[in-house]
Each structure stands twice: as structure tokens, then as C-alpha cells.
Design an enzyme around this catalytic site. Structure first.
Site, PDB file in Angstrom:
ATOM      1  N   THR A  35       0.859  -1.185   0.000  1.00  0.00           N
ATOM      2  CA  THR A  35       0.000   0.000   0.000  1.00  0.00           C
ATOM      3  C   THR A  35       0.891   1.230   0.000  1.00  0.00           C
ATOM      4  OG1 THR A  35      -1.829  -0.978   1.187  1.00  0.00           O
ATOM      5  CG2 THR A  35      -1.538   1.379   1.469  1.00  0.00           C
ATOM      6  N   ARG A  91     -15.673  -3.689   2.436  1.00  0.00           N
ATOM      7  CA  ARG A  91     -14.777  -3.204   3.510  1.00  0.00           C
ATOM      8  C   ARG A  91     -13.860  -2.092   2.972  1.00  0.00           C
ATOM      9  NH1 ARG A  91      -9.027  -2.507   4.327  1.00  0.00           N
ATOM     10  NH2 ARG A  91      -8.624  -2.629   6.537  1.00  0.00           N
ATOM     11  N   GLY A  94     -10.643   0.437   4.518  1.00  0.00           N
ATOM     12  CA  GLY A  94      -9.747   0.656   5.654  1.00  0.00           C
ATOM     13  C   GLY A  94      -9.447   2.121   5.869  1.00  0.00           C
ATOM     14  N   GLY A 119      -5.849  -1.245   8.774  1.00  0.00           N
ATOM     15  CA  GLY A 119      -6.563   0.030   8.711  1.00  0.00           C
ATOM     16  C   GLY A 119      -7.552   0.250   9.840  1.00  0.00           C
TER      17      GLY A 119
END
Ligand code: ASP
Length: 313
Positions: free
Chosen positions: A172, A200, A202, A226
Site C-alpha cells: 500500500t 470493507r 480501511g 486500517g
């Protein structure tokens, strides 16, 4: 009492440097080890571009990298096989734009920038974000690569059907940049947790969670689980700690302490890491577990720095 000589004073005032003319040495700092992305951002800065253009350009490199399984095209899907992406961007004027849970679009960081610059909103999600992207000229693309499809099929064989954070391996991207004028911007792009529940989202695209910029103070970005970053508004916290006088390093460390010192924190089983830069050009990074590193570009060189961390044996 010191006599005041107004003629002399005037001369001193006129000799003071004009802040806008001061050229700052550009800086890029980004989570994990993505030197090509960092170098792309640095190229923008060195040629006089803005920090905002730099972080967008840097993030786009990994979004287009089909081998990076946590960002953009080729990312690992949710538990039902859908690749959903999150991204945000924040500039030196405190503007922010984000897209959450977007399918079929590779360059979500650029869509986030469009949200910030072309709409009266800060966040667009799901289908609405995808349709907005297409209306802005972005192409729909199939994001699930053969490699990620295979990994997902393997996961289904043994899955515990719950999102698992891999402590040692993320890509990320949270990226912060300081341009030649000393202005700070940041961006974050991710597919979030592999095999997450459908829908979902984060911390990464959430203002104050995965990213926060205050051009008076500095910027911070997060990676890792997250949910834990969100519950402490982690990146905002890091910037606020810097406002109170902590260095970026001290601020990142304190923000990690907030997570690990929560009652019943399960921190031994998840990773969170922060990076930060302040207005003086000082940088910092800190994580819960070992295995976090970040790239820093300054003065023509990009280095990978192994982060200091909380869980030392
Ligand atoms: N922070 C990201 C998320 O929770 C994941 C990561 O950084 O690896 O969505």
C-alpha cells in the site's frame, strides 16, 4: 534601553529574504519499498512540479504495476473475488478528495484528485465513483490478474473467511512530498486487505486515517491494519503531535504507542506503521513489528530505510 535607528531598521528589513524565492530541496517519503514510484515523484519535484503532481505521478506507477498485488491493477481481490480499490489525495491548501471501494478503474489516485478538484464533494464510493471516473475519461479495465486469481483460489481452499493482515509484506502506498516551494501534499492508494469482506474500506482513503497534511506543520501517512489506524485517527494524530513540538520520528512512535497501549490490544498479531515529514524537512517512520521499511528521496538519492519498531525482542 536600546535606541531604535529607523534608517538602519529599514535597510535590515529590505535585506530579509523573500520567503517565496527560497528554493527548498525536494523530499519524497513513501511507505514500503517502491523506488520506481518514489523516483517518478522526485522527477516531478526536481523539474519544478508541485508536491501534488508528484504524489499523484508516484502513486500511478504502482497502480499500473500488475505485479504489485496490493495496489491498482493486479491487486488481490476481496473474499468474493472482486478487486476493490481505495485512494485519497490531499494538497497544501487542506483540500482532500477520495474514492472508496471502486471497481474496474486502475488509477484511483487520479480519480480522487478529480473528486477534489472537479466536484463539490470530498468522497465518492463504489458505483458512483466508478461512473464519475468514466465520465471523466477513465477507462474501465479488468483488474483481477491471473496471478491474483490463482492466489484467491488457493486462499479459498483453506480460508478462515476473515481478513488477515500479513505482517511482513504490504505495498500500500502512502506518499508524502515537499516541493521546491516547501509545500507539502500527500496521497494514498491501496486495494486494502486481501480477502476482506465485500464493501470493507480501511484507513487508506480516509482523511486523518491513512493520510493527513497540514502545510503549516507537515504530513503523515499510514499502512497496516486500517481498522486500528482508523480507531486512533492515526495520521491526524501524528500531525497534531508534530504541532505540539514532537519530531516526525517521535510523533510516529507516540501514535504507535496509542495503538499498542489500548486495553486488550492484539498488536502482536497485526502490523501498523507510520511515516511523517515536517516543515523543516525532518522525516520519521515507526511500526509495531519489524519488517517495515520506507523510501526517502532527497538530494538526488532514493534510499530504503528500515524502520525502528515497537516489538523488539
Ligand atoms: N492500510 C490498508 C488497509 O487497511 C492496508 C495496508 O496498508 O496494507 O486497507
Amino acid at each position: 534601553m536600546i535606541a531604535c535607528n529607523s534608517e538602519q531598521n529599514k535597510k535590515q528589513v529590505s535585506k530579509a529574504p523573500i520567503v517565496e524565492d527560497v528554493i527548498i530541496k525536494p523530499i519524497v517519503i513513501a511507505t514500503w519499498n517502491t523506488p520506481i514510484a518514489v523516483n517518478e515523484a522526485a522527477k516531478v519535484l526536481e523539474s519544478g512540479g508541485t508536491a501534488l503532481d508528484a504524489v499523484e505521478a508516484g502513486c500511478r506507477i504502482e497502480e499500473a504495476n500488475i505485479d504489485n498485488q496490493t495496489v491498482g491493477i493486479g491487486a488481490l481481490p476481496d473474499r468474493d473475488g472482486n478487486v476493490t480499490l481505495d485512494a485519497c489525495i490531499m494538497d497544501d491548501k487542506g483540500n482532500y478528495g477520495a474514492v472508496l471501494c471502486v471497481e474496474n478503474i486502475t488509477h484511483v489516485v487520479s480519480v480522487a484528485r478529480k473528486v477534489m478538484e472537479e466536484t463539490p464533494h470530498a468522497i465518492l464510493v463504489g458505483k458512483g465513483a466508478e461512473e464519475f471516473a468514466v465520465s471523466e475519461g477513465f477507462k474501465r479495465e479488468k483488474l483481477l490478474s491471473e496471478k491474483s486469481k490463482k492466489a484467491w483460489e488457493n486462499w479459498k481452499g483453506t480460508s478462515k473467511y476473515q481478513p488477515i493482515i500479513n505482517i511482513e509484506n504490504h505495498d500500500t502506498i502512502g506518499m508524502l512530498a515537499v516541493d521546491k516551494k516547501g509545500s507539502i501534499s500527500g496521497a494514498c492508494t491501496t486495494s486494502g486487505l486481501a480477502y476482506k469482506m465485500r464493501g470493507r474500506v480501511g484507513d487508506s482513503p480516509v482523511i486523518g486515517g491513512g493520510l493527513f497534511i497540514d502545510n503549516e506543520i507537515g504530513g503523515a501517512a499510514a499502512t497496516g491494519l486500517g481498522e486500528e489506524v482508523l480507531k486512533t485517527v492515526g495520521s491526524f494524530l501524528v500531525v497534531e503531535l508534530m504541532r505540539q513540538g514532537k519530531t516526525p520520528q517521535e510523533a510516529c512512535k507516540e501514535a504507535i504507542k496509542r495503538i499498542v497501549s489500548k486495553p486488550n490490544s492484539d498488536y502482536k498479531n497485526f502490523q501498523v506503521a507510520y511515516i511523517a515529514v515536517n516543515k523543516k524537512g525532518e522525516i520519521g517512520g515507526y511500526s509495531i513489528h519489524e519488517w517495515f521499511s520506507y523510501n526517502v528521496y532527497r538530494e538526488g538519492k532514493t534510499k530504503n530505510i528500515t524502520s525502528d519498531y515497537y516489538l523488539k525482542t
